[in-house]
Design a protein around this motif. Structure first.
Motif, PDB file in Angstrom:
ATOM      1  N   UNK A  95     -31.161  77.481 -83.110  1.00 29.35           N
ATOM      2  CA  UNK A  95     -31.630  75.953 -83.286  1.00 29.35           C
ATOM      3  C   UNK A  95     -31.748  75.979 -84.727  1.00 29.35           C
ATOM      4  N   UNK A  96     -31.014  75.313 -85.544  1.00 29.54           N
ATOM      5  CA  UNK A  96     -31.088  74.926 -86.905  1.00 29.54           C
ATOM      6  C   UNK A  96     -31.678  73.827 -87.242  1.00 29.54           C
ATOM      7  N   UNK A  97     -31.913  73.609 -88.613  1.00 28.08           N
ATOM      8  CA  UNK A  97     -32.322  72.167 -89.089  1.00 28.08           C
ATOM      9  C   UNK A  97     -31.106  71.852 -89.977  1.00 28.08           C
ATOM     10  N   UNK A  98     -31.200  70.496 -90.502  1.00 31.13           N
ATOM     11  CA  UNK A  98     -29.904  69.843 -90.720  1.00 31.13           C
ATOM     12  C   UNK A  98     -29.808  70.415 -92.217  1.00 31.13           C
ATOM     13  N   UNK A  99     -28.706  70.509 -92.906  1.00 33.99           N
ATOM     14  CA  UNK A  99     -28.399  71.135 -94.109  1.00 33.99           C
ATOM     15  C   UNK A  99     -29.072  70.083 -95.296  1.00 33.99           C
ATOM     16  N   UNK A 104     -34.840  65.057 -96.640  1.00 41.13           N
ATOM     17  CA  UNK A 104     -35.256  63.713 -95.669  1.00 41.13           C
ATOM     18  C   UNK A 104     -34.750  63.835 -94.152  1.00 41.13           C
ATOM     19  N   UNK A 105     -33.767  64.673 -93.900  1.00 41.76           N
ATOM     20  CA  UNK A 105     -33.322  64.673 -92.531  1.00 41.76           C
ATOM     21  C   UNK A 105     -34.097  65.499 -91.596  1.00 41.76           C
ATOM     22  N   UNK A 106     -34.410  64.959 -90.568  1.00 43.35           N
ATOM     23  CA  UNK A 106     -35.179  65.675 -89.527  1.00 43.35           C
ATOM     24  C   UNK A 106     -34.548  66.231 -88.374  1.00 43.35           C
ATOM     25  N   UNK A 107     -33.223  66.175 -88.425  1.00 42.09           N
ATOM     26  CA  UNK A 107     -32.235  66.417 -87.213  1.00 42.09           C
ATOM     27  C   UNK A 107     -32.344  68.093 -87.142  1.00 42.09           C
ATOM     28  N   UNK A 108     -32.661  68.675 -85.843  1.00 46.98           N
ATOM     29  CA  UNK A 108     -32.491  69.901 -85.276  1.00 46.98           C
ATOM     30  C   UNK A 108     -31.525  70.231 -84.312  1.00 46.98           C
TER      31      UNK A 108
END
Length: 444
Positions: A95-99, A104-108
């Motif tokens: 599982x990674x975080x958004x580049x 401000x992007x909280x997508x994983x």
């Protein structure tokens, strides 16, 4: 033996996008790291000694078809290394975080979904489409172009002119004529194009300083608009008196001008009479001639008086020399009688001669002329007009002077007229024993 780490068909297809800048939610397990670059494994490659490395890192350590394991120093045969697809799947499951998490992007999500998310992520920063050199989050592009981009088009709220936002300040300072400007007298805000009218005599500024309407007749009052109105009401008699005095002075001056004009007209009439008298006596002199020049068009009239005695001999008679202009070419006419066959009267022949003049160095050479020679018809009722002696569209090329000389005949008569006091044909050309020869020269 095949060189290289391992045969491409056996191990790899297209190389996976690099994992640089990938931010994992949890710390990486050592089994997912490359012992050489200490980063997450990229295309995990397993040696026969049981150690895993990044494909590129291991390839950089190979020497021909063999390499030494960076982990245990055991010699490894290149073709025996293989791609660990299971390890790659484990890494793709991480599982990674958004580049764009720092923006401000909280997508994983799983690593394998990174490219798909980046294609739709609204926080990806892109160059402004209006070329303002700023980078803007994809979701904010429209707002940026409408509200904050210096290259956006706007309308001046004062004059409605279309311009770029970055030009607005200079437009307000230099060219907008509708922007409010402060009146230097009453401090009221007035449109820039109306500020002078506001201060002027027909304006509404109560503080501007105005001259009296009767300044031209000597009133020196200057004051504010309200004070001027009171002044005009209180000084009516004084203004009327000043006006009368000024009109009287101007009338005296006008009368003086009229007297001077009458005197000038009288002197002009005297001069005209003297000129007429001079022209009369000039016409009585021998070999009288008149010239007229207009740009490149030149006319010369030669008076051959005392015709019967002057041309009783076979001698040649010369006109006075004349210039086509100042500066110009120096010309002269030569007239003589050409004998005719039998007992008929002789014919008049006229030559046009080019002479050496004082302005020759300023003229164009070779010179070219259009020439017309004629004898003037004194009979105004005759429909035949002047008798053309010679008319050329241009002087013959063989006669064109390439430089000034002592004397050169440019052209001579090609048609002659039989002139005698007894010849009926010549009666309209000989008047008072005088013949007029007309020369027209056009310099091309």
């Amino acid at each position: 033996m095949q060189s290289g780490l391992f045969p491409a068909p056996r191990i790899f297809g297209k190389r996976m996008a690099g994992n640089e800048d990938v931010v994992f939610v949890k710390c990486l397990d050592d089994s997912h790291k490359c012992p050489i670059c200490l980063d997450v494994l990229k295309h995990a490659t397993l040696t026969e000694c049981g150690h895993e490395f990044c494909h590129d890192c291991l390839l950089a350590s190979a020497r021909g078809d063999r390499l030494q394991c960076p982990q245990c120093n055991k010699e490894v045969i290149v073709r025996d290394c293989f791609h660990d697809k299971k390890r790659d799947r484990e890494i793709q499951d991480l599982i990674i975080k958004c580049d764009q998490s720092t923006h401000g992007c909280y997508w994983t999500g799983e690593l394998r979904k990174r490219k798909e998310h980046n294609a739709d992520c609204g926080f990806v920063r892109e160059p402004c489409p209006l070329n303002c050199k700023a980078k803007v989050s994809r979701k904010d592009v429209q707002t940026h172009c409408l509200e904050s981009c210096p290259k956006r088009e706007i309308s001046c709220r004062h004059c409605d002119e279309k311009l770029l936002y970055e030009q607005l300040e200079s437009h307000h300072q230099d060219s907008c004529m509708q922007i409010p400007d402060e009146c230097s007298y009453c401090k009221k805000m007035v449109a820039r194009e109306s500020i002078e009218a506001h201060k002027g005599r027909r304006g509404s500024c109560p503080e501007s300083l105005l001259d009296c309407d009767f300044q031209r007749v000597g009133c020196g009052f200057e004051g504010k608009r309200e004070a001027l109105m009171r002044h005009l009401e209180d000084e009516t008699a004084q203004h009327l008196s000043q006006t009368v005095v000024t009109m009287a002075t101007q009338n005296d001056f006008l009368q003086k001008l009229l007297r001077d004009l009458k005197k000038t007209r009288k002197e002009l009439t005297t001069c005209r009479s003297q000129l007429d008298e001079l022209q009369y006596w000039a016409a009585k002199t021998p070999n009288w001639s008149i010239t007229h020049s207009d740009d490149n068009h030149f006319v010369y009239l030669w008076k051959l008086d005392d015709w019967s005695s002057k041309f009783s001999s076979n001698g040649k008679h010369l006109s006075s020399t004349f210039y086509t202009a100042i500066p110009g070419y120096l010309l002269r006419l030569a007239a003589y009688l050409r004998p005719s066959s039998g007992d008929a009267s002789p014919y008049l022949s006229v030559d046009l001669q080019l002479l050496k003049g004082e302005f020759d160095e300023h003229e164009n050479w070779p010179c070219t002329f259009n020439v017309s020679l004629s004898v003037v018809n004194h009979d105004q009722k005759s429909a035949k007009g002047d008798h053309i002696l010679c008319h050329t569209s241009a002087v013959a090329e063989s006669s064109v002077a390439t430089s000034a000389c002592e004397s050169l005949c440019l052209c001579s008569t090609t048609k002659e007229i039989q002139l005698s006091t007894t010849n009926r044909q010549a009666s309209s050309f000989i008047k008072n024993n005088t013949v007029l020869v007309k020369l027209v020269v056009t310099i091309s």
